[in-house]
Design a protein around this motif. Structure first.
Motif, PDB file in Angstrom:
ATOM      1  N   UNK A 195       0.477  -1.051  -0.028  1.00  0.00           N
ATOM      2  CA  UNK A 195      -0.111  -0.428   0.122  1.00  0.00           C
ATOM      3  C   UNK A 195       1.091   1.249   0.407  1.00  0.00           C
ATOM      4  N   UNK A 196       2.225   1.076   0.275  1.00  0.00           N
ATOM      5  CA  UNK A 196       2.898   2.230  -0.042  1.00  0.00           C
ATOM      6  C   UNK A 196       3.905   2.397  -1.335  1.00  0.00           C
ATOM      7  N   UNK A 197       4.014   3.960  -1.088  1.00  0.00           N
ATOM      8  CA  UNK A 197       5.213   4.318  -2.307  1.00  0.00           C
ATOM      9  C   UNK A 197       6.807   4.686  -1.428  1.00  0.00           C
ATOM     10  N   UNK A 198       7.201   4.830  -2.874  1.00  0.00           N
ATOM     11  CA  UNK A 198       8.662   5.595  -2.089  1.00  0.00           C
ATOM     12  C   UNK A 198       9.425   4.577  -1.514  1.00  0.00           C
ATOM     13  N   UNK A 199      10.210   5.130  -0.065  1.00  0.00           N
ATOM     14  CA  UNK A 199      10.543   4.221   0.421  1.00  0.00           C
ATOM     15  C   UNK A 199       9.743   3.705   1.764  1.00  0.00           C
ATOM     16  N   UNK A 200      10.019   2.625   2.338  1.00  0.00           N
ATOM     17  CA  UNK A 200       9.411   2.323   3.707  1.00  0.00           C
ATOM     18  C   UNK A 200      10.487   1.490   4.424  1.00  0.00           C
ATOM     19  N   UNK A 201       9.946   1.875   5.772  1.00  0.00           N
ATOM     20  CA  UNK A 201      11.119   0.697   6.831  1.00  0.00           C
ATOM     21  C   UNK A 201       9.809   0.533   8.306  1.00  0.00           C
ATOM     22  N   UNK A 202       9.957  -0.925   7.847  1.00  0.00           N
ATOM     23  CA  UNK A 202       9.646  -1.174   9.029  1.00  0.00           C
ATOM     24  C   UNK A 202      10.293  -1.672  11.104  1.00  0.00           C
ATOM     25  N   UNK A 203      10.062  -1.642  11.741  1.00  0.00           N
ATOM     26  CA  UNK A 203      10.837  -1.882  13.149  1.00  0.00           C
ATOM     27  C   UNK A 203      10.229  -2.802  13.918  1.00  0.00           C
ATOM     28  N   UNK A 204       9.829  -4.052  13.749  1.00  0.00           N
ATOM     29  CA  UNK A 204       9.528  -5.367  14.493  1.00  0.00           C
ATOM     30  C   UNK A 204       9.934  -6.099  15.466  1.00  0.00           C
ATOM     31  N   UNK A 205       9.659  -6.489  17.059  1.00  0.00           N
ATOM     32  CA  UNK A 205      10.827  -7.641  17.457  1.00  0.00           C
ATOM     33  C   UNK A 205      10.438  -9.050  16.412  1.00  0.00           C
ATOM     34  N   UNK A 206      11.695  -9.476  16.997  1.00  0.00           N
ATOM     35  CA  UNK A 206      11.772 -10.342  16.735  1.00  0.00           C
ATOM     36  C   UNK A 206      12.049 -11.556  17.599  1.00  0.00           C
ATOM     37  N   UNK A 207      12.062 -12.944  16.761  1.00  0.00           N
ATOM     38  CA  UNK A 207      12.608 -14.124  17.210  1.00  0.00           C
ATOM     39  C   UNK A 207      13.348 -15.217  17.168  1.00  0.00           C
ATOM     40  N   UNK A 208      14.887 -15.623  18.097  1.00  0.00           N
ATOM     41  CA  UNK A 208      15.624 -16.241  16.915  1.00  0.00           C
ATOM     42  C   UNK A 208      14.551 -17.641  16.475  1.00  0.00           C
ATOM     43  N   UNK A 209      15.048 -18.326  15.572  1.00  0.00           N
ATOM     44  CA  UNK A 209      14.613 -19.291  15.070  1.00  0.00           C
ATOM     45  C   UNK A 209      15.725 -20.291  14.812  1.00  0.00           C
ATOM     46  N   UNK A 210      15.260 -21.434  15.388  1.00  0.00           N
ATOM     47  CA  UNK A 210      16.916 -22.642  15.369  1.00  0.00           C
ATOM     48  C   UNK A 210      16.517 -22.663  13.815  1.00  0.00           C
ATOM     49  N   UNK A 309      17.355  -7.465  38.341  1.00  0.00           N
ATOM     50  CA  UNK A 309      15.648  -6.702  38.850  1.00  0.00           C
ATOM     51  C   UNK A 309      14.506  -7.071  38.379  1.00  0.00           C
ATOM     52  N   UNK A 310      14.240  -8.269  37.565  1.00  0.00           N
ATOM     53  CA  UNK A 310      13.431  -9.467  37.274  1.00  0.00           C
ATOM     54  C   UNK A 310      12.375  -8.998  36.572  1.00  0.00           C
ATOM     55  N   UNK A 311      13.529  -8.337  35.475  1.00  0.00           N
ATOM     56  CA  UNK A 311      13.120  -8.012  33.992  1.00  0.00           C
ATOM     57  C   UNK A 311      13.600  -8.999  32.926  1.00  0.00           C
ATOM     58  N   UNK A 312      13.044  -8.597  32.349  1.00  0.00           N
ATOM     59  CA  UNK A 312      13.543 -10.007  30.983  1.00  0.00           C
ATOM     60  C   UNK A 312      14.832  -9.584  29.444  1.00  0.00           C
ATOM     61  N   UNK A 313      15.486  -9.704  29.878  1.00  0.00           N
ATOM     62  CA  UNK A 313      16.568  -9.105  29.100  1.00  0.00           C
ATOM     63  C   UNK A 313      16.957  -9.177  27.270  1.00  0.00           C
ATOM     64  N   UNK A 314      16.061 -10.391  27.465  1.00  0.00           N
ATOM     65  CA  UNK A 314      16.576 -10.421  25.606  1.00  0.00           C
ATOM     66  C   UNK A 314      15.686 -10.444  25.259  1.00  0.00           C
ATOM     67  N   UNK A 315      16.244  -9.467  24.383  1.00  0.00           N
ATOM     68  CA  UNK A 315      14.081  -9.071  22.853  1.00  0.00           C
ATOM     69  C   UNK A 315      15.296  -8.324  21.519  1.00  0.00           C
ATOM     70  N   UNK A 316      15.074  -8.560  20.470  1.00  0.00           N
ATOM     71  CA  UNK A 316      15.732  -8.363  19.251  1.00  0.00           C
ATOM     72  C   UNK A 316      14.872  -7.480  18.648  1.00  0.00           C
TER      73      UNK A 316
END
Length: 926
Positions: A195-210, A309-316
């Motif tokens: 649906x877009x024109x021009x340049x598009x950049x998408x930032x999303x969270x991803x999870x490592x897959x074996x 500190x009780x948080x999850x540090x793993x994020x990509x």
């Protein structure tokens, strides 16, 4: 939660918003129940930080399963990598804008210009409201802002928003948008790109897959359903990230409980009452919490574990992007990834269009204007071919970048101006309505045009000029008199007369002594003739033996030398270079005069420039106000034209001056067949010619860069010299037709000289006829030359003796030294008696004023010869007599009584005893 505690629980898992999470945190801390919190956003909207307060004591029983919100860090890193300085952030109504407060503070410190706008649920109504409330200038500035944008909204809202802005032409294919959301799956990515024109950049969270497919569905000692572990399964694609974390949380608790059972440290489930004030917390809560924190699981979200500190540090975070383009459905690729430990991995440099535009076909709109754009070939049934300076620049860009183009002329043949309704016509209108990609011609860069379209850097300087017709060169028959002014010629003529008169007066006051045999006299006529002859360097014969006369003539000769030298040098300049000055040599001169009307093309850039300057009360230069009064006569219809070609024809065949682009006018003047034009104008360029593109075009930067390269390596100068040669056939700046090089002079340059010669010939012929008539009339009263009388020599002797001995006449008294006997050759006197008659004047020279013609001198020489051969005068050779001229004491000349020469026969005198025989030829005439 209290109901569950009453039933008995080992841990509490929640997937709720931040507001409820605070209440559960307080309850879990009070009852010592391990609380695994999974933050959930509304309808897939990006998360904001909950800001849960954590205590340093051991009574904190809440664990955050989802990693902290790193949107601030990711956006800042990406924007910095792209080197954005101005952009806008769109967010939906469900997003808490306080979540990016840290990002806004940092970019503000860095000096970035950022705008915020909330997107309503009814996006179509919002866009329609923009068009209804904004003027066209404001709307164009808004379009420019939309070239760089960040979208923080749920995928569904992002899809709708992209569709609306693309369909309403709010964005062009040079825009670059960033969409950031953790809850974007592969299906959403493909739909957003489509649906877009021009340049598009998408930032999303991803999870490592074996990488091993056989192990994707196995996590440790348990098996995961294939519908969850297979990335290609539609069910797994539609799952929210919160649900994936719930699944992994259950696996984490199962592992912890299993470990408790293996260690035989199991605690009975807590059966607590939350309502009672004296309720005691669960005694096994601390032990269960430590077991959960120390455990870990490799699930659908990757490694799930907790820090101190009780948080999850793993994020990509995965960064996807497309290239520039106007085609929908382009492919997308992975640009890089980001995590809190290593930061950005990959290059996000904003790739500009480089030298690869192959396959791109641009639609070019133009307006015919010599020499920028002209039709070179127009064959029926085939596309027109164009040539010109702008076409050469476009061809150089196409050759370097590899694109192709199609050219068409603007329907109304105008460059474009704003209309009453805010729209534009002409070439600019074609770009505004996106019917053309670029526009090229003699198009100047103005602020009004830059509000609606984009321009490249200038490829040629622009200045306003004036085209005028050269003055017709009239034939000046007396061009030879041009070196000196009329007053100077009058002074020279008066000086000739004055000096001639002075020479005569000096000779009259102090008579010069004439040389022996001199036949000239110092009369006023001869003095004038001598002064004139010396002035024209032809010499003269009037004596100037006195000192005063010599000083006078020395000064006169020096004066004549200077005058003649100055005249000669100036005449050479006048005959080779015409120095006729025209009164209009600049725009200031044009504005001050009213004899020649002038104008320009209606509604053009020049017209608007003069109008704005002329109507500005704070404009210092009054030139523009004067020009505007002339141009705006009869509301502009009297002196202005519709097209530039009409203005040029008006100059050629009428009394008119055309104000237009200096470059166009110079080309017209150079290539005119009759060389009848010349141009004047400003030397300072305040604007330039540029290539116009659609607002937000991605080709602007690459075109500008290539134009700068053409200017730097000299290719642009070569193209300019092709259309504006330095040594053209016509002189651009001379107001008349002049010779640029020395050549042969024509008859027009010397017509006056021939006229003067003809006048002198006619006058001399007239005077000759007058003299002839006068002489004939006079000759009827005097004897003719054939009847010359013979003069008796004895009578002549007696006459001379009487003149010399008559001392009583005052005008005949003279000293011995003033008598000169000059050579009328008469042979020796034979007798002493005759000798004694002139013995008193042997050393005396006698001078008379008798004017003896040349033929009489010849006769006197004949007499001398015959006397020497035939007469026997004796042997006394010392004494000779001859023509006598007597000078009067008053400085004048005493005329001899013999005014007309007469032939007198020779008669022998008895007393002289001459033996002359009977030769009839023995006679003389004086």
């Amino acid at each position: 939660a209290c109901d569950l505690m009453n039933q008995g629980i080992l841990a509490l898992v929640s997937s709720i918003g931040c507001t409820s999470a605070g209440s559960l945190q307080s309850l879990a801390d009070a009852m010592h129940i391990p609380h695994l919190f999974i933050q959930r956003s509304t309808a897939g909207t990006p998360r904001s930080g909950c800001g849960l307060t954590r205590s340093t004591r051991n009574d904190d029983y809440t664990l955050s399963v989802r990693p902290p919100v790193y949107l601030n860090d990711v956006i800042l890193r990406v924007v910095t990598e792209y080197a954005w300085q101005k952009f806008i952030i769109f967010y939906d109504i469900d997003y808490d804008i306080r979540g990016i407060q840290e990002f806004l503070d940092k970019i503000s410190q860095q000096g970035m210009d950022v705008a915020l706008q909330k997107v309503e649920n009814n996006i179509n109504k919002m866009i329609t409201g923009l068009f209804a409330t904004m003027r066209i200038e404001e709307l164009n500035r808004y379009r420019d802002t939309l070239r760089r944008a960040i979208l923080i909204m749920n995928p569904l809202t992002a899809k709708s928003f992209l569709t609306e802005v693309v369909e309403t032409n709010l964005v062009a294919f040079d825009c670059h948008w960033i969409i950031i959301n953790e809850e974007i799956n592969d299906v959403d990515v493909q739909e957003l790109v489509r649906r877009s024109i021009g340049r598009l950049t998408i930032i999303r969270q991803t999870f490592p897959v074996p990488q091993n497919i056989s192990q994707r569905c196995f996590r440790g000692n348990h098996r995961i359903s294939s519908s969850l572990c297979d990335p290609k399964d539609p069910f797994s694609q539609s799952m929210e990230i919160s649900n994936l974390y719930i699944y992994d949380t259950v696996l984490l608790l199962a592992n912890a409980f299993h470990k408790k059972l293996e260690d035989r440290k199991w605690h009975s489930m807590a059966s607590l009452t939350c309502i009672r004030k004296n309720s005691k917390p669960w005694q096994g809560g601390r032990s269960m919490l430590e077991t959960i924190k120390k455990g870990g699981v490799n699930g659908l979200t990757g490694e799930l574990e907790f820090a101190e500190n009780g948080g999850n540090p793993n994020v990509h975070f995965e960064i996807l992007g497309t290239n520039y383009g106007e085609d929908l459905g382009r492919g997308i690729r992975k640009l890089g990834c980001w995590n809190p430990v290593t930061g950005l991995n990959g290059s996000l440099t904003d790739r500009k269009l480089e030298n690869n535009m192959r396959g791109v076909v641009l639609r070019v709109v133009t307006v015919l204007e010599e020499p920028f754009v002209m039709v070179s070939e127009n064959v029926l049934g085939k596309p027109k071919k164009y040539q010109g300076f702008s076409i050469d620049v476009l061809e150089a860009l196409a050759t370097y970048l590899g694109f192709k183009y199609e050219i068409y002329v603007a329907p109304d043949h105008k460059y474009g101006s704003p209309q009453d309704d805010g729209s534009w016509n002409g070439l600019i209108g074609e770009l505004v309505f996106k019917r053309a990609d670029i526009g090229i011609s003699a198009l100047t860069i103005t602020p009004d045009r830059e509000n609606v379209v984009d321009f490249t850097t200038r490829y040629m300087d622009y200045s306003v000029g004036v085209l005028l017709r050269k003055a017709e060169k009239t034939v000046d028959m007396f061009a030879c008199l041009a070196p000196f002014d009329l007053s100077l010629w009058a002074c020279i003529a008066g000086t000739v007369l004055l000096v001639g008169l002075l020479v005569y007066l000096l000779n009259w006051l102090n008579p010069p002594r004439l040389q022996m045999g001199s036949m000239t006299s110092t009369t006023l006529y001869n003095s004038m003739w001598f002064v004139y002859g010396s002035f024209v360097q032809q010499g003269g014969e009037v004596p100037y033996t006195t000192l005063a006369t010599r000083l006078m003539m020395g000064a006169w000769w020096l004066f004549a030398l200077i005058v003649i030298s100055s005249y000669t040098a100036n005449l050479a300049a006048f005959l080779t270079i015409t120095r006729i000055e025209n009164s209009i040599q600049s725009l200031q001169d044009l504005s001050r005069q009213t004899d020649i009307p002038y104008g320009t093309v209606l509604d053009s850039a020049v017209y608007e420039h003069v109008r704005v300057k002329g109507m500005n009360p704070f404009e210092r230069d009054s030139m523009y106000s004067q020009m505007w009064r002339m141009i705006n006569r009869s509301n502009g219809s009297e002196n202005n034209v519709v097209e530039s070609t009409a203005g040029i024809q008006k100059v050629k065949y009428g009394n008119y001056a055309f104000v237009w682009d200096a470059a166009v006018l110079e080309y017209v003047a150079i290539n005119d067949a009759d060389c009848s034009f010349y141009t004047v104008g400003n030397t300072v360029a305040d604007r330039g010619y540029g290539i116009a593109l659609q607002h937000g075009s991605p080709y602007r930067d690459v075109f500008s860069q290539r134009i700068l390269e053409l200017q730097q390596n000299g290719d642009m100068d070569i193209l300019k010299h092709k259309w504006w040669p330095k040594n053209g056939q016509c002189d651009l700046y001379s107001s008349v037709d002049t010779k640029q090089k020395g050549g042969a002079l024509d008859i027009k340059s010397f017509a006056g000289v021939f006229c003067i010669l003809a006048a002198g010939i006619i006058l001399s012929c007239f005077i000759a006829m007058l003299e002839t008539w006068w002489n004939k009339r006079k000759g009827s009263r005097v004897p003719s030359k054939e009847d010359d009388k013979e003069i008796d020599l004895e009578h002549l002797h007696r006459r001379v003796n009487s003149l010399c001995t008559d001392d009583e006449s005052p005008h005949k008294q003279f000293s011995t030294s003033s008598i000169d006997l000059t050579p009328l050759d008469i042979d020796t006197l034979p007798t002493r008696q005759a000798l004694e008659q002139i013995s008193d004047f042997r050393n005396t020279h006698i001078t008379t004023t008798t004017f003896i013609p040349e033929q009489i001198q010849t006769l006197s020489r004949t007499l001398s010869a015959k006397a020497a051969s035939g007469f026997s005068f004796g042997s006394v050779p010392e004494h000779r007599t001859g023509p006598f001229r007597h000078r009067a004491p008053n400085g004048g000349f005493f005329r001899s009584p013999i005014k007309t020469m007469s032939s007198i026969p020779y008669q022998p005198t008895p007393t002289l005893g001459l033996n002359i025989g009977s030769d009839p030829d023995r006679g003389t005439s004086i």
